[in-house]
Write an enzyme that holds these catalytic residues in place. Structure first.
Site, PDB file in Angstrom:
ATOM      1  N   ARG A 109     -16.715 -17.016   2.020  1.00  0.00           N
ATOM      2  CA  ARG A 109     -16.979 -16.740   0.607  1.00  0.00           C
ATOM      3  C   ARG A 109     -17.233 -18.053  -0.121  1.00  0.00           C
ATOM      4  O   ARG A 109     -16.703 -19.091   0.260  1.00  0.00           O
ATOM      5  CB  ARG A 109     -15.756 -16.075  -0.041  1.00  0.00           C
ATOM      6  CG  ARG A 109     -15.581 -14.619   0.313  1.00  0.00           C
ATOM      7  CD  ARG A 109     -14.442 -14.017  -0.477  1.00  0.00           C
ATOM      8  NE  ARG A 109     -13.151 -14.454   0.001  1.00  0.00           N
ATOM      9  CZ  ARG A 109     -12.399 -15.384  -0.558  1.00  0.00           C
ATOM     10  NH1 ARG A 109     -12.795 -15.994  -1.658  1.00  0.00           N
ATOM     11  NH2 ARG A 109     -11.240 -15.721  -0.057  1.00  0.00           N
ATOM     12  N   TYR A 258     -22.908 -13.263   4.350  1.00  0.00           N
ATOM     13  CA  TYR A 258     -21.578 -13.259   4.943  1.00  0.00           C
ATOM     14  C   TYR A 258     -20.529 -12.476   4.152  1.00  0.00           C
ATOM     15  O   TYR A 258     -20.396 -12.643   2.940  1.00  0.00           O
ATOM     16  CB  TYR A 258     -21.072 -14.706   5.101  1.00  0.00           C
ATOM     17  CG  TYR A 258     -19.991 -14.790   6.146  1.00  0.00           C
ATOM     18  CD1 TYR A 258     -20.328 -14.860   7.495  1.00  0.00           C
ATOM     19  CD2 TYR A 258     -18.657 -14.726   5.811  1.00  0.00           C
ATOM     20  CE1 TYR A 258     -19.343 -14.881   8.469  1.00  0.00           C
ATOM     21  CE2 TYR A 258     -17.672 -14.747   6.786  1.00  0.00           C
ATOM     22  CZ  TYR A 258     -18.019 -14.827   8.107  1.00  0.00           C
ATOM     23  OH  TYR A 258     -17.045 -14.840   9.082  1.00  0.00           O
ATOM     24  N   LYS A 267     -14.788  -7.373  -2.117  1.00  0.00           N
ATOM     25  CA  LYS A 267     -14.198  -8.185  -3.179  1.00  0.00           C
ATOM     26  C   LYS A 267     -14.866  -7.909  -4.530  1.00  0.00           C
ATOM     27  O   LYS A 267     -14.220  -7.906  -5.571  1.00  0.00           O
ATOM     28  CB  LYS A 267     -14.323  -9.672  -2.831  1.00  0.00           C
ATOM     29  CG  LYS A 267     -13.732 -10.045  -1.483  1.00  0.00           C
ATOM     30  CD  LYS A 267     -12.263  -9.742  -1.404  1.00  0.00           C
ATOM     31  CE  LYS A 267     -11.663 -10.223  -0.101  1.00  0.00           C
ATOM     32  NZ  LYS A 267     -10.239  -9.886   0.012  1.00  0.00           N
ATOM     33  N   HIS A 287      -5.231  -7.442  -4.534  1.00  0.00           N
ATOM     34  CA  HIS A 287      -5.496  -8.004  -3.203  1.00  0.00           C
ATOM     35  C   HIS A 287      -4.232  -7.805  -2.362  1.00  0.00           C
ATOM     36  O   HIS A 287      -3.480  -8.747  -2.125  1.00  0.00           O
ATOM     37  CB  HIS A 287      -5.829  -9.493  -3.380  1.00  0.00           C
ATOM     38  CG  HIS A 287      -6.387 -10.144  -2.162  1.00  0.00           C
ATOM     39  ND1 HIS A 287      -6.295 -11.501  -1.939  1.00  0.00           N
ATOM     40  CD2 HIS A 287      -7.049  -9.645  -1.097  1.00  0.00           C
ATOM     41  CE1 HIS A 287      -6.888 -11.812  -0.801  1.00  0.00           C
ATOM     42  NE2 HIS A 287      -7.345 -10.694  -0.268  1.00  0.00           N
ATOM     43  N   SER A 309      -5.794 -15.032   1.025  1.00  0.00           N
ATOM     44  CA  SER A 309      -6.634 -14.774   2.195  1.00  0.00           C
ATOM     45  C   SER A 309      -6.129 -15.558   3.404  1.00  0.00           C
ATOM     46  O   SER A 309      -5.714 -16.711   3.275  1.00  0.00           O
ATOM     47  CB  SER A 309      -8.067 -15.215   1.896  1.00  0.00           C
ATOM     48  OG  SER A 309      -8.504 -14.599   0.719  1.00  0.00           O
ATOM     49  N   CYS A 311      -3.483 -15.229   5.276  1.00  0.00           N
ATOM     50  CA  CYS A 311      -2.043 -15.541   5.350  1.00  0.00           C
ATOM     51  C   CYS A 311      -1.297 -14.469   6.131  1.00  0.00           C
ATOM     52  O   CYS A 311      -0.076 -14.367   6.030  1.00  0.00           O
ATOM     53  CB  CYS A 311      -1.436 -15.617   3.956  1.00  0.00           C
ATOM     54  SG  CYS A 311      -1.774 -17.162   3.125  1.00  0.00           S
ATOM     55  N   ASP A 334      -6.010  -5.077   3.006  1.00  0.00           N
ATOM     56  CA  ASP A 334      -6.582  -6.091   2.108  1.00  0.00           C
ATOM     57  C   ASP A 334      -6.560  -5.714   0.623  1.00  0.00           C
ATOM     58  O   ASP A 334      -6.389  -6.588  -0.210  1.00  0.00           O
ATOM     59  CB  ASP A 334      -8.024  -6.382   2.532  1.00  0.00           C
ATOM     60  CG  ASP A 334      -8.563  -7.680   1.941  1.00  0.00           C
ATOM     61  OD1 ASP A 334      -7.803  -8.666   1.905  1.00  0.00           O
ATOM     62  OD2 ASP A 334      -9.729  -7.712   1.512  1.00  0.00           O
ATOM     63  N   ARG A 428     -14.665 -13.396  12.097  1.00  0.00           N
ATOM     64  CA  ARG A 428     -14.102 -12.095  11.688  1.00  0.00           C
ATOM     65  C   ARG A 428     -14.402 -10.988  12.676  1.00  0.00           C
ATOM     66  O   ARG A 428     -15.381 -11.029  13.408  1.00  0.00           O
ATOM     67  CB  ARG A 428     -14.722 -11.689  10.344  1.00  0.00           C
ATOM     68  CG  ARG A 428     -14.476 -12.650   9.197  1.00  0.00           C
ATOM     69  CD  ARG A 428     -13.105 -12.506   8.644  1.00  0.00           C
ATOM     70  NE  ARG A 428     -12.854 -13.437   7.560  1.00  0.00           N
ATOM     71  CZ  ARG A 428     -12.139 -13.123   6.470  1.00  0.00           C
ATOM     72  NH1 ARG A 428     -11.620 -11.927   6.323  1.00  0.00           N
ATOM     73  NH2 ARG A 428     -11.921 -14.027   5.543  1.00  0.00           N
TER      74      ARG A 428
HETATM   75  C1  OXD Z   1     -10.598 -12.565   2.068  1.00  0.00           C
HETATM   76  C2  OXD Z   1     -11.011 -11.416   2.884  1.00  0.00           C
HETATM   77  O1  OXD Z   1     -11.229 -13.614   2.132  1.00  0.00           O
HETATM   78  O2  OXD Z   1     -10.291 -10.417   2.876  1.00  0.00           O
HETATM   79  O3  OXD Z   1      -9.620 -12.425   1.330  1.00  0.00           O
HETATM   80  O4  OXD Z   1     -12.061 -11.472   3.519  1.00  0.00           O
HETATM   81 MN    MN Z   2      -8.744 -10.534   1.413  1.00  0.00          MN
END
Ligand code: OXD
Ligand code: MN
Length: 644
Positions: A109, A258, A267, A287, A309, A311, A334, A428
């Site tokens: 991102r 991406y 998001k 989130h 993100s 974690c 998420d 991912r």
């Molecule tokens: C993030 C995702 O970056 O969930 O938080 O992809």
């Molecule tokens: Mn996320």
């Protein structure tokens, strides 16, 4: 696949003439060009959706249009297009799994290029203290946006197919669900949105002539390309921009293919626009993962947890509890949309239908359920590949024969002693949630699941205990506002700096963070607010080693949390909140030797510095928009710490 559409958009006078001339499978735009509808039925679209498509065509000038239906046959066709273009490669070890390697300039991102467009700056971001750069969102004026938009989108899809992708965020028919339509010029988005959302014709059922979120996306490379194509992944990093226009219920994203930049339901809708809608309608778009935990007595509770993100949200959401007799089931990994029901209970849905999880670190040791989920129907991006057509990344060493030949995410031969990661740290997997062995039976319940606890957390190597509980809702909101974490690879940040990530939402706030705190505070008057906790799995000892084993052992902490929610007297007061009374976290059968005392020490110096730093952060960043309740919380914390 031949020409399927035999319909017209009827809004232009010349169109009838074309229809008579037998050119009914075309869409005429601006009375000048005819565009072939190569797949789908344009007449099935509502007037508003047709108009949106028509506007997109006249702006972006694609060669043809494909209206996505979401079927298996269509998906095969999309995968076939990508295979022929060298954009995906079959991973022959698994069933229907695919590998994409992106242009290395398009791997995460891009927060610095993500904007919310409102006439007033303060609607989107607090005005920081003079001389300070704001870090809680990026604002753009409508005039600037018009200019930036105008420099990018006209003609941006020349030579390409424009896919019309209808999708629902949330179970179809849920009162909480929202419909979006994304126009995109990359088949990768179509294949990924099919996994991450309820995509295709079904998403439009029941839409009628209602509004929907308008999503425009282009990789920003009309054909012939003006720059070199890298890895068969068209993108335009120099011009990337992701913008949200709440007043028009619109998102436009240019230049990146991406993840969060291109899968606009995730998001962009579910968090940024979602948080605005939630504020206006009195609920929360967060989130957060959602999980259900059942104890050996059969008591089940649901919790929602916000971590920045990368974690470990995905790991926690589908963990295998180490404690005998416990079960964790996953609703989402998420995003949570949470609303009080008629009885005043907070209920949550996961608006997504898939997991877009960080691959490195995921293994049978850390997250077996994710490993079983991704064995089929999965798109992997920027991971490494083994010679037998399997996937590889950092964390899979033990599960991969040491003599396996590995090709890294650049498509180059790779060896374990190369000193470089084989997979990109933000690589991912994109995989259907329904395949998860521990998916919760209620994960698609349109009314959502009842939430008993909200948890915040981050990567805090120092000073922050394993778990503590807020004194009350206001204090809990303060804990959310004070979330900090070591930077990870999910965005473009570098190094291990500890960054503020309030509510784990810093990259995803749709509006002014000060107003966001006020909205959270207001939830108390709307229903029965759950208890709020803070956890930290990442504290390190003086030797730099993690003090808590994490993963399945985190069930011990969840158990303590849900026992607190049931009113058990197992907590004691400290200056920062309630912590477990000694011996109340169940440590039976834990093999590791854990320094529990060390995990809960509260070094006075650390907390004094923490308070001073938080004060500075709020003053600099939130400035005049800091709610008085939050300043009071900070002052009370400072006072309690001074007496330690
Ligand atoms: C993030 C995702 O970056 O969930 O938080 O992809
Ligand atoms: Mn996320």
């Amino acid at each position: 696949m031949g020409l399927i559409g035999h319909q017209l958009l009827r809004s232009y006078p010349l169109l009838q003439a074309f229809a008579k001339a037998g050119m009914a499978n075309r869409l005429l735009v601006q009375n000048v060009r005819c565009i072939t509808v190569i797949h789908g039925d344009i007449n099935k679209l509502s007037v508003k959706v047709k108009k949106f498509v028509e506007d997109g065509v006249s702006l972006c000038k694609p060669d043809n249009i494909h209206i996505v239906d979401g079927s298996d046959a269509e998906n095969e066709h999309i995968i076939d297009i990508m295979t022929k273009a060298g954009m995906v490669k079959k991973l022959k070890k698994y069933e229907n799994c695919w590998l994409t390697l992106t242009d290395p300039a398009d791997v995460a991102r891009v927060e610095s290029k993500t904007f919310v467009v409102t006439p007033a700056q303060r609607a989107t971001v607090p005005i920081p203290k003079e001389g300070v750069k704001g870090t809680v969102g990026n604002w753009m004026s409508p005039e600037n946006w018009e200019k930036e938009h105008g420099e990018r989108f006209p003609g941006c899809m020349k030579g390409r197919t424009m896919y019309v992708v209808p999708f629902s965020m949330g179970p179809i028919g849920s009162p909480l669900a929202k419909v979006g339509v994304q126009l995109t010029d990359t088949p990768y988005v179509v294949a990924s949105m099919r996994i991450m959302t309820r995509m295709g014709e079904k998403a439009l059922q029941g839409l009628g002539d209602s509004d929907f979120v308008k999503c425009l996306h282009s990789v920003g490379q009309p054909l012939p390309m003006s720059t070199n194509l890298v890895n068969n992944w068209p993108c335009n990093p120099a011009k990337t921009i992701v913008s949200h226009i709440p007043a028009k219920n619109e998102i436009s994203s240019f230049g990146s293919g991406y993840g969060g930049n291109s899968l606009l339901g995730k998001k962009c809708i579910s968090l940024r626009l979602g948080s605005i809608i939630a504020r206006d309608e009195g609920w929360l778009a967060e989130h957060m993962l959602i999980l259900g935990i059942t104890n050996p007595k059969g008591v089940k509770k649901y919790v929602a947890a916000a971590f920045p993100s990368a974690c470990g949200k995905t790991n926690l959401a589908m963990m295998e509890p180490s404690m005998p007799g416990f079960k964790v089931e996953c609703v989402g990994d998420d995003i949570a949309w949470m609303k009080f029901d008629g009885e005043g209970r907070l209920r949550a849905i996961n608006p997504e239908a898939g997991f877009f999880g960080v691959a490195p670190g995921t293994s049978l040791d850390t997250n077996p359920n994710a490993m079983y989920t991704i064995e089929k129907n999965t798109i992997f991006t920027n991971v490494a590949e083994t010679n037998d057509g399997g996937v590889y990344w950092e964390g899979l060493e033990k599960f991969t024969p040491s003599d396996a030949t590995i090709t890294d995410w650049h498509g180059k031969p790779w060896s374990r002693d190369s000193g470089k990661p084989s997979a990109h740290p933000n690589s991912r997997f994109c995989t259907p949630a329904r395949q998860c062995p521990v998916i919760d039976p209620a994960w698609e319940d349109p009314k959502g699941v009842p939430i008993d606890a909200i948890i915040f957390g981050g990567r805090r190597p120092e000073g922050v205990p394993l778990v503590y509980e807020a004194f009350n809702w206001q204090h809990g909101v303060f804990l959310g506002a004070a979330v900090k974490s070591e930077a990870t690879a999910a965005a473009e940040h570098k190094g291990k700096v500890i960054m503020h990530d309030p509510f784990a939402m810093r990259p995803f706030f749709g509006y002014n963070f000060g107003h966001y705190m006020k909205h959270w505070l207001s939830m108390e008057s709307r229903g029965q607010t759950p208890k709020i906790f803070h956890v930290n799995w990442f504290r390190k000892n003086d030797a730099g080693k993690f003090m808590w084993p994490g993963f399945g052992e985190n069930s011990r902490v969840l158990d303590w949390i849900i026992r607190r929610c049931s009113g058990e007297d197992i907590a004691m007061e400290t200056p920062i909140g309630y912590v477990p009374k000694p011996g109340t976290i169940d440590m039976s059968s834990l093999k590791d030797d854990v320094d529990m005392e060390g995990l809960f020490t509260l070094p006075k110096k650390f907390w004094q510095a923490e308070v001073a730093e938080l004060r500075n952060y709020f003053e600099e960043q939130v400035n005049d928009d800091m709610p008085v309740e939050m300043n009071n919380q900070l002052n009370s914390l400072a006072e309690r710490i001074s007496k330690m």
